[in-house]
Design a protein around this motif. Structure first.
Motif, PDB file in Angstrom:
ATOM      1  N   PHE A 151      34.626  44.732  35.080  1.00  0.00           N
ATOM      2  CA  PHE A 151      34.065  43.714  36.350  1.00  0.00           C
ATOM      3  C   PHE A 151      35.758  42.936  36.832  1.00  0.00           C
ATOM      4  CE2 PHE A 151      32.675  39.969  38.222  1.00  0.00           C
ATOM      5  CZ  PHE A 151      32.762  40.240  39.655  1.00  0.00           C
ATOM      6  N   ALA A 152      36.533  43.674  37.362  1.00  0.00           N
ATOM      7  CA  ALA A 152      37.663  43.093  38.278  1.00  0.00           C
ATOM      8  C   ALA A 152      37.821  43.180  39.299  1.00  0.00           C
ATOM      9  CB  ALA A 152      38.477  43.862  37.453  1.00  0.00           C
ATOM     10  N   PRO A 153      36.979  42.140  39.910  1.00  0.00           N
ATOM     11  CA  PRO A 153      37.299  41.939  41.261  1.00  0.00           C
ATOM     12  C   PRO A 153      38.153  41.625  42.149  1.00  0.00           C
ATOM     13  CG  PRO A 153      36.516  39.674  40.604  1.00  0.00           C
ATOM     14  CD  PRO A 153      36.489  40.909  39.379  1.00  0.00           C
ATOM     15  N   GLN A 154      39.518  41.222  41.713  1.00  0.00           N
ATOM     16  CA  GLN A 154      40.873  40.638  42.157  1.00  0.00           C
ATOM     17  C   GLN A 154      42.098  42.480  42.275  1.00  0.00           C
ATOM     18  OE1 GLN A 154      39.357  40.645  38.581  1.00  0.00           O
ATOM     19  NE2 GLN A 154      41.352  40.878  37.313  1.00  0.00           N
ATOM     20  N   ASP A 155      41.201  43.400  41.968  1.00  0.00           N
ATOM     21  CA  ASP A 155      41.669  44.712  42.550  1.00  0.00           C
ATOM     22  C   ASP A 155      40.591  45.417  42.143  1.00  0.00           C
ATOM     23  OD1 ASP A 155      43.819  44.431  41.730  1.00  0.00           O
ATOM     24  OD2 ASP A 155      44.043  45.315  39.924  1.00  0.00           O
ATOM     25  N   GLU A 156      39.642  45.164  43.103  1.00  0.00           N
ATOM     26  CA  GLU A 156      38.081  46.377  43.411  1.00  0.00           C
ATOM     27  C   GLU A 156      37.564  46.713  42.030  1.00  0.00           C
ATOM     28  OE1 GLU A 156      36.001  45.624  47.293  1.00  0.00           O
ATOM     29  OE2 GLU A 156      38.778  46.003  47.946  1.00  0.00           O
ATOM     30  N   GLU A 211      36.092  34.477  28.676  1.00  0.00           N
ATOM     31  CA  GLU A 211      36.749  34.634  29.133  1.00  0.00           C
ATOM     32  C   GLU A 211      38.173  33.519  29.369  1.00  0.00           C
ATOM     33  OE1 GLU A 211      33.871  36.675  32.833  1.00  0.00           O
ATOM     34  OE2 GLU A 211      32.932  34.085  31.933  1.00  0.00           O
ATOM     35  N   SER A 212      39.045  33.471  30.681  1.00  0.00           N
ATOM     36  CA  SER A 212      39.821  32.530  30.222  1.00  0.00           C
ATOM     37  C   SER A 212      39.632  31.812  31.448  1.00  0.00           C
ATOM     38  CB  SER A 212      41.304  33.285  29.845  1.00  0.00           C
ATOM     39  OG  SER A 212      41.376  34.274  29.157  1.00  0.00           O
ATOM     40  N   LEU A 213      40.265  30.915  31.046  1.00  0.00           N
ATOM     41  CA  LEU A 213      40.411  29.949  32.813  1.00  0.00           C
ATOM     42  C   LEU A 213      41.178  31.084  34.136  1.00  0.00           C
ATOM     43  CD1 LEU A 213      42.119  26.907  31.229  1.00  0.00           C
ATOM     44  CD2 LEU A 213      39.813  27.650  31.732  1.00  0.00           C
ATOM     45  N   THR A 214      42.145  32.196  33.354  1.00  0.00           N
ATOM     46  CA  THR A 214      42.314  32.814  34.712  1.00  0.00           C
ATOM     47  C   THR A 214      42.511  34.455  34.362  1.00  0.00           C
ATOM     48  OG1 THR A 214      44.410  32.404  34.254  1.00  0.00           O
ATOM     49  CG2 THR A 214      44.377  31.325  35.541  1.00  0.00           C
ATOM     50  N   ASP A 215      42.696  35.266  34.558  1.00  0.00           N
ATOM     51  CA  ASP A 215      43.095  36.670  35.121  1.00  0.00           C
ATOM     52  C   ASP A 215      44.137  37.012  36.260  1.00  0.00           C
ATOM     53  OD1 ASP A 215      42.031  38.995  33.692  1.00  0.00           O
ATOM     54  OD2 ASP A 215      40.410  39.233  34.382  1.00  0.00           O
ATOM     55  N   ASN A 216      43.946  38.252  35.601  1.00  0.00           N
ATOM     56  CA  ASN A 216      45.322  39.046  36.258  1.00  0.00           C
ATOM     57  C   ASN A 216      44.874  40.409  36.774  1.00  0.00           C
ATOM     58  OD1 ASN A 216      47.328  37.171  34.796  1.00  0.00           O
ATOM     59  ND2 ASN A 216      47.504  38.637  32.767  1.00  0.00           N
ATOM     60  N   ASP A 217      45.766  40.927  37.999  1.00  0.00           N
ATOM     61  CA  ASP A 217      45.786  42.497  38.151  1.00  0.00           C
ATOM     62  C   ASP A 217      46.447  42.799  37.722  1.00  0.00           C
ATOM     63  OD1 ASP A 217      47.798  42.137  39.916  1.00  0.00           O
ATOM     64  OD2 ASP A 217      46.960  41.539  41.975  1.00  0.00           O
ATOM     65  N   ALA A 218      45.990  44.329  37.662  1.00  0.00           N
ATOM     66  CA  ALA A 218      47.071  45.206  37.548  1.00  0.00           C
ATOM     67  C   ALA A 218      48.864  45.548  37.703  1.00  0.00           C
ATOM     68  CB  ALA A 218      46.943  46.579  37.979  1.00  0.00           C
ATOM     69  N   ASN A 221      49.556  39.501  39.270  1.00  0.00           N
ATOM     70  CA  ASN A 221      49.104  38.729  39.856  1.00  0.00           C
ATOM     71  C   ASN A 221      48.770  37.770  39.001  1.00  0.00           C
ATOM     72  OD1 ASN A 221      51.893  38.999  41.817  1.00  0.00           O
ATOM     73  ND2 ASN A 221      50.050  40.511  42.352  1.00  0.00           N
ATOM     74  N   VAL A 222      47.979  36.478  39.229  1.00  0.00           N
ATOM     75  CA  VAL A 222      47.300  35.826  38.255  1.00  0.00           C
ATOM     76  C   VAL A 222      46.135  34.366  39.649  1.00  0.00           C
ATOM     77  CG1 VAL A 222      47.151  33.514  37.156  1.00  0.00           C
ATOM     78  CG2 VAL A 222      49.239  34.665  37.238  1.00  0.00           C
ATOM     79  N   TYR A 223      45.139  34.797  38.785  1.00  0.00           N
ATOM     80  CA  TYR A 223      43.689  34.941  39.340  1.00  0.00           C
ATOM     81  C   TYR A 223      43.388  33.780  38.649  1.00  0.00           C
ATOM     82  CZ  TYR A 223      44.645  38.871  43.027  1.00  0.00           C
ATOM     83  OH  TYR A 223      45.468  39.727  43.472  1.00  0.00           O
ATOM     84  N   PRO A 224      42.870  32.467  39.719  1.00  0.00           N
ATOM     85  CA  PRO A 224      41.882  32.148  39.524  1.00  0.00           C
ATOM     86  C   PRO A 224      40.208  32.459  38.630  1.00  0.00           C
ATOM     87  CG  PRO A 224      42.218  30.963  41.472  1.00  0.00           C
ATOM     88  CD  PRO A 224      42.221  32.044  40.937  1.00  0.00           C
ATOM     89  N   TRP A 225      40.007  32.028  37.889  1.00  0.00           N
ATOM     90  CA  TRP A 225      38.433  32.553  37.102  1.00  0.00           C
ATOM     91  C   TRP A 225      37.820  31.898  36.440  1.00  0.00           C
ATOM     92  CZ3 TRP A 225      37.758  37.701  37.630  1.00  0.00           C
ATOM     93  CH2 TRP A 225      36.184  38.269  37.464  1.00  0.00           C
ATOM     94  N   ASN A 303      40.686  23.603  37.579  1.00  0.00           N
ATOM     95  CA  ASN A 303      39.373  22.706  37.669  1.00  0.00           C
ATOM     96  C   ASN A 303      39.064  23.616  37.528  1.00  0.00           C
ATOM     97  OD1 ASN A 303      40.974  20.323  39.616  1.00  0.00           O
ATOM     98  ND2 ASN A 303      41.465  21.973  41.013  1.00  0.00           N
ATOM     99  N   LEU A 304      37.371  22.867  37.318  1.00  0.00           N
ATOM    100  CA  LEU A 304      36.081  24.608  36.319  1.00  0.00           C
ATOM    101  C   LEU A 304      35.168  25.373  37.576  1.00  0.00           C
ATOM    102  CD1 LEU A 304      35.641  23.180  32.258  1.00  0.00           C
ATOM    103  CD2 LEU A 304      37.788  24.102  33.712  1.00  0.00           C
ATOM    104  N   GLN A 305      35.337  25.934  37.485  1.00  0.00           N
ATOM    105  CA  GLN A 305      33.683  26.181  37.732  1.00  0.00           C
ATOM    106  C   GLN A 305      32.538  25.920  37.762  1.00  0.00           C
ATOM    107  OE1 GLN A 305      33.442  29.161  40.095  1.00  0.00           O
ATOM    108  NE2 GLN A 305      35.287  30.137  40.078  1.00  0.00           N
ATOM    109  N   GLU A 306      31.454  24.933  38.307  1.00  0.00           N
ATOM    110  CA  GLU A 306      30.472  24.310  38.122  1.00  0.00           C
ATOM    111  C   GLU A 306      29.258  25.789  37.631  1.00  0.00           C
ATOM    112  OE1 GLU A 306      29.514  21.073  39.953  1.00  0.00           O
ATOM    113  OE2 GLU A 306      31.643  20.242  40.233  1.00  0.00           O
TER     114      GLU A 306
END
Length: 585
Positions: A151-156, A211-218, A221-225, A303-306
């Protein structure tokens, strides 16, 4: 590979070589032993770098990593430390990518001259699956291969199981939900405790659960998670000496080590444990006090996901994040965490600030890189004991939860019913998502069954016999057979993984750079790639792979042109250097 290098050395007449081999986990324990650097051995090991160029220099050569992963032979050179620090730390390189790249070119040239290590080749990560597995794409780091595809929506990116239709040109509209995927890992899972393990197989297993606070695409690039958003609040142009007033004084041992059980966040740059009876160090409480007083290099706010739920029903809060960062103290991951991190501070229930010691060009990716653990579990276990073998089942926020594990035999996970992205919906969970409406809100596979099969040939046979659906790291000699079959798909990508040998620089005669340069010229890199790995790799003419070149060199082609002659197989040049060494001894 090692045998080819040893044979090449023998043929010069200057060496008598012996190759010793060990079971993998025994070997890792050997080479990470602090005493290893004194035995005069040349270790060969593989390492996975990151999108950051520092992971291809600092890990092997920075003095703060001696005895950790992976400065194995006690390399301690103040000049290379300073070069690596100047390429990574400071407002100038944090804000100017071109300057950072230029400084890394200085690092690569210095390392080429001193030749403390020899990177032989960059790996081509490969995996093989039957045609029941759809939507799979290779990830450039083996330890994230399956978690990325889950599951990696940052790259669909999403994979699924369809046993009625053959994979090939599958599209998102073909997706089917459900089913169990059977995998085979090539080594035992040594630990389910993320900060207390660093091997690829353990991380593969952990990434189903945590999981981590952020994730990367291929592309890196850094994305909030787990963090809904983050921002850089402040940057201060300071150096580590600015923390002197906050430091504590501790003793040193006869062996020249710092004598404290607490995590050393940093050491005063003017003190030396090898020469001084006492040294000034910044301990965790000191670091927090400094940050609260406004002494820090960078301040990132997350800022964390609630509403994110752990597998035990607890809700993710700032307490879990801070507890995770405290739990990493004195762990296997501590050296590469506290090379940048100053401290983690709770702001409110769903907000955490992560502070960097000094301005750090890698901070955006490195600071939030830890897998987040559950604070309740951390309080209940001894460090390093989050493991079913210790009676402690791992608890994360990931899309799958722990189901079963039989040591050295198998591992199973099942889909977590309350996975937070499915509760929120992918568009609500990730404000940055602008993908297709068809993209699912979470992984679609019900569970994973992992067989632990160290022998490559046995894993290959299991795949051919239909006992498993997918595996990785097979002998490259078998990949062409799988490629030619309509029943299997072979995937490959150049990775951040590399293999290297490292010279015992503190043991004569390896303290002579000419000897190290000579051996480097005896490494048949092209033969290794073609004959040992059947072309599934690339000779390492420079120390940096393609994925880290963007910020790691000003001109990749020019760097290769400059350094390739220093890394080519050249027996004549090697013998010239060996004659010089022999004449002086």
């Amino acid at each position: 590979m090692v045998e080819l290098i040893a044979e090449s050395m023998e043929q010069t007449g200057y060496f008598n070589t012996t190759v010793e081999t060990y079971e993998w986990n025994t070997y890792v324990g050997r080479v990470l032993d602090p005493e290893y650097q004194n035995n005069g051995f040349i270790p060969c090991i593989g390492l996975s770098g990151t999108f950051n160029p520092g992971s291809f220099s600092n890990a092997l050569h920075h003095s703060t990593n001696i005895g950790a992963c992976c400065n194995l032979n006690g390399i301690s050179d103040p000049e290379i430390d300073e070069l690596m620090d100047s390429a990574r730390y400071g407002v100038d390189v944090a804000e100017d990518a071109d300057l950072r790249a230029e400084r890394y070119d200085e690092v690569w040239n210095y390392l080429a001259e001193e030749r403390y290590s020899s990177i032989t080749h960059f790996n081509l990560a490969t995996s093989v699956s039957n045609t029941d597995l759809h939507g799979f794409e290779m990830w450039p780091f083996q330890d994230g291969m399956y978690s990325y595809n889950m599951f990696a929506p940052q790259d669909e990116q999403i994979m699924w199981v369809d046993r009625d239709n053959a994979a090939g040109d599958s599209e998102l509209s073909d997706l089917s939900e459900g089913g169990t995927l059977s995998l085979a890992f090539g080594a035992n899972i040594e630990s389910f405790d993320p900060p207390h393990s660093s091997d690829t197989t353990s991380t593969l297993a952990q990434n189903f659960l945590f999981e981590s606070l952020t994730d990367n695409d291929a592309q890196g690039n850094v994305y909030p998670w787990l963090a809904e958003s983050y921002e850089l609040l402040n940057t201060s142009s300071i150096e580590r000496i600015a923390y002197a007033d906050y430091m504590s004084t501790v003793g040193t041992t006869e062996e020249g080590a710092i004598d404290t059980d607490e995590q050393v966040v940093m050491q005063h740059p003017e003190d030396s444990p090898a020469e001084d009876d006492e040294v000034r160090v910044l301990l965790p409480d000191d670091a927090t006090a400094a940050a609260e007083d406004g002494t820090f290099g960078m301040q990132y706010r997350y800022n964390l996901q609630e509403g994110v739920e752990f597998h035990n029903g607890d809700e993710l809060t700032a307490d879990d994040v801070v507890a995770t960062y405290e739990y990493v103290e004195n762990s296997v991951l501590a050296p590469q965490t506290f090379d940048s991190l100053l401290t983690a501070v709770k702001v409110d229930e769903y907000t955490v600030d992560l502070y960097a010691q000094v301005p750090d060009a890698e901070a955006e990716r490195e600071l939030p890189g830890l897998l987040i653990l559950n604070a309740s579990q951390i309080e209940a276990v001894e460090k390093g004991n989050i493991d079913p073998r210790e009676g402690n089942l791992p608890v994360g926020t990931g899309p799958y939860e722990f189901a079963e594990f039989e040591d050295a035999q198998y591992y199973e996970v099942t889909k977590f019913d309350n996975y937070w992205t499915e509760q929120k919906g992918v568009s609500e969970a990730f404000s940055w998502f602008d993908g297709s409406d068809e993209f699912p809100d979470g992984p679609v596979i019900d569970g994973f069954e992992v067989e632990i099969v160290p022998d490559n040939s046995t894993r290959s046979g299991a795949l051919q016999n239909g006992e498993i659906d997918s595996t990785y790291g097979l002998n490259t000699s078998t990949l062409d057979d799988f490629k030619s079959s309509e029943e299997f798909l072979v995937y490959g990508v150049e990775t951040g993984g590399y293999e290297y040998i490292q010279y015992p620089v503190n043991v004569a005669p390896f303290d002579d750079a000419r000897l190290r340069q000579a051996i480097n010229h005896l490494i048949p890199r092209e033969r290794i790639v073609e004959n040992v790995f059947s072309g599934y790799g690339r000779p390492a003419w420079t120390p940096i792979p393609q994925l880290a070149q963007g910020s790691g060199t000003a001109d990749a082609d020019a760097l290769e042109e400059e350094l390739k002659p220093m890394n080519e197989y050249n027996v004549e040049r090697a013998e010239e250097l060996l004659e010089q060494v022999a004449a002086d001894n």
